[in-house]
Motif scaffolding. Structure first.
Motif, PDB file in Angstrom:
ATOM      1  N   ALA A  79       0.828  -1.206   0.000  1.00 60.26           N
ATOM      2  CA  ALA A  79       0.000   0.000   0.000  1.00 60.26           C
ATOM      3  C   ALA A  79       0.862   1.257   0.000  1.00 60.26           C
ATOM      4  N   ALA A  80       1.963   1.231   0.756  1.00 60.45           N
ATOM      5  CA  ALA A  80       2.868   2.385   0.801  1.00 60.45           C
ATOM      6  C   ALA A  80       3.551   2.584  -0.551  1.00 60.45           C
ATOM      7  N   ILE A  84       3.363   5.933  -3.016  1.00 59.65           N
ATOM      8  CA  ILE A  84       4.520   6.652  -3.554  1.00 59.65           C
ATOM      9  C   ILE A  84       4.444   6.743  -5.074  1.00 59.65           C
ATOM     10  N   ALA A  85       4.047   5.642  -5.705  1.00 63.58           N
ATOM     11  CA  ALA A  85       4.006   5.611  -7.171  1.00 63.58           C
ATOM     12  C   ALA A  85       2.978   6.570  -7.755  1.00 63.58           C
ATOM     13  N   SER A  86       1.887   6.795  -7.037  1.00 62.21           N
ATOM     14  CA  SER A  86       0.803   7.620  -7.583  1.00 62.21           C
ATOM     15  C   SER A  86       0.793   9.055  -7.057  1.00 62.21           C
ATOM     16  N   PHE A  87       1.647   9.368  -6.098  1.00 65.37           N
ATOM     17  CA  PHE A  87       1.626  10.686  -5.460  1.00 65.37           C
ATOM     18  C   PHE A  87       2.211  11.735  -6.397  1.00 65.37           C
ATOM     19  N   GLU A  88       1.552  12.885  -6.483  1.00 68.73           N
ATOM     20  CA  GLU A  88       2.000  13.935  -7.393  1.00 68.73           C
ATOM     21  C   GLU A  88       2.387  15.221  -6.683  1.00 68.73           C
ATOM     22  N   GLY A  89       2.299  15.243  -5.355  1.00 69.34           N
ATOM     23  CA  GLY A  89       2.590  16.467  -4.624  1.00 69.34           C
ATOM     24  C   GLY A  89       4.041  16.584  -4.211  1.00 69.34           C
ATOM     25  N   GLY A 140      11.123  -2.414   2.651  1.00 66.61           N
ATOM     26  CA  GLY A 140      10.766  -1.151   3.280  1.00 66.61           C
ATOM     27  C   GLY A 140      11.868  -0.116   3.158  1.00 66.61           C
ATOM     28  N   SER A 141      13.110  -0.540   3.373  1.00 61.95           N
ATOM     29  CA  SER A 141      14.236   0.383   3.244  1.00 61.95           C
ATOM     30  C   SER A 141      14.368   0.896   1.819  1.00 61.95           C
ATOM     31  N   GLY A 142      14.196  -0.010   0.861  1.00 59.19           N
ATOM     32  CA  GLY A 142      14.278   0.393  -0.545  1.00 59.19           C
ATOM     33  C   GLY A 142      13.202   1.401  -0.907  1.00 59.19           C
ATOM     34  N   MET A 143      12.037   1.224  -0.336  1.00 54.21           N
ATOM     35  CA  MET A 143      10.927   2.141  -0.594  1.00 54.21           C
ATOM     36  C   MET A 143      11.257   3.544  -0.099  1.00 54.21           C
ATOM     37  N   ILE A 144      11.756   3.649   1.141  1.00 55.42           N
ATOM     38  CA  ILE A 144      12.106   4.953   1.699  1.00 55.42           C
ATOM     39  C   ILE A 144      13.282   5.571   0.949  1.00 55.42           C
ATOM     40  N   SER A 145      14.266   4.753   0.610  1.00 58.05           N
ATOM     41  CA  SER A 145      15.424   5.262  -0.130  1.00 58.05           C
ATOM     42  C   SER A 145      15.007   5.821  -1.484  1.00 58.05           C
ATOM     43  N   GLY A 146      14.101   5.113  -2.156  1.00 55.37           N
ATOM     44  CA  GLY A 146      13.615   5.589  -3.447  1.00 55.37           C
ATOM     45  C   GLY A 146      12.891   6.921  -3.327  1.00 55.37           C
ATOM     46  N   LEU A 147      12.124   7.064  -2.256  1.00 52.71           N
ATOM     47  CA  LEU A 147      11.415   8.329  -2.023  1.00 52.71           C
ATOM     48  C   LEU A 147      12.425   9.458  -1.827  1.00 52.71           C
TER      49      LEU A 147
END
Length: 213
Positions: A79-80, A84-89, A140-147
């Motif tokens: 879900a997270a 991230i993938a769809s967020f545009e702000g 999870g770490s990869g997700m935050i790092s990508g952000l």
């Protein structure tokens, strides 16, 4: 969560149970007792079925543990990632949304107790530690790092050490989950996790935003 010193597990007999009910019973016991002290016969009893019924779905305790993680924690990661993938702000708003959503979907649920289990018992059960690292921690770490990388590339965060910053962002969330499933429930003055995360992010974002010229 109740104070563990006051916890009194309860169950009732059921005529049958679906895999989902077995997973719920297993999650209860893993969080309450840990991996080593959770017995398959106790999981079956908590779900209200025979041990033989449990074996129709799960071959051993390790496979049951993996199924619980994939059923409760992995979906929150998905879900997270979708957010991230769809967020545009702005990336600061995205980071705040992701952290708050993670707490709501995982940290505030019983599944948050699984991290305490992994940390406490990884030396004795390295296979479950490896599994948790691959399925949850690395993802999870990869997700935050990508952000963070995206935020830096867009100029919304200043240049930073992405690896270290990722660990810094994750550490307070781990602390909250460990506190929740240890002495936290026994404290007279309760720590508000949402207020804690909000204060942490407010302080953190001041350091991540670009410096004024």
């Amino acid at each position: 969560m109740q104070c563990p010193l006051e916890m009194k597990p309860r169950w009732e007999r059921r005529k049958d149970a679906r895999p989902q009910e077995l997973l719920a019973a297993a999650l209860d016991l893993f969080v309450e007792r840990g991996f080593a002290s959770t017995r398959l016969e106790d999981v079956a009893k908590r779900a209200g079925v025979s041990k033989g019924t449990l074996y129709l779905y799960f071959t051993n305790k390790e496979e049951l543990f993996k199924a619980v993680v994939r059923d409760t924690i992995v979906p929150a990661l998905g879900a997270a990632e979708d957010m991230i993938a769809s967020f545009e702000g702005n990336s600061a708003d995205l980071l705040r949304a992701v952290m708050m959503a993670w707490w709501e979907n995982a940290g505030a649920t019983k599944s948050s107790g699984m991290i305490k289990l992994v940390m406490a018992e990884s030396n004795n059960f390295p296979d479950i530690a490896v599994f948790y690292r691959e399925e949850v921690i690395l993802r999870g770490s990869g997700m935050i790092s990508g952000l963070l990388e995206r935020a830096v590339a867009k100029g919304e965060f200043r240049p930073l050490d992405v690896f270290l910053t990722t660990q810094i962002l994750i550490a307070p969330m781990l602390m909250l989950m460990l506190w929740k499933h240890s002495i936290g429930p026994c404290e007279m003055s309760q720590l508000d996790p949402v207020a804690f995360i909000d204060s942490f992010l407010t302080m953190t974002l001041d350091g991540l935003l670009p410096r004024a010229p």
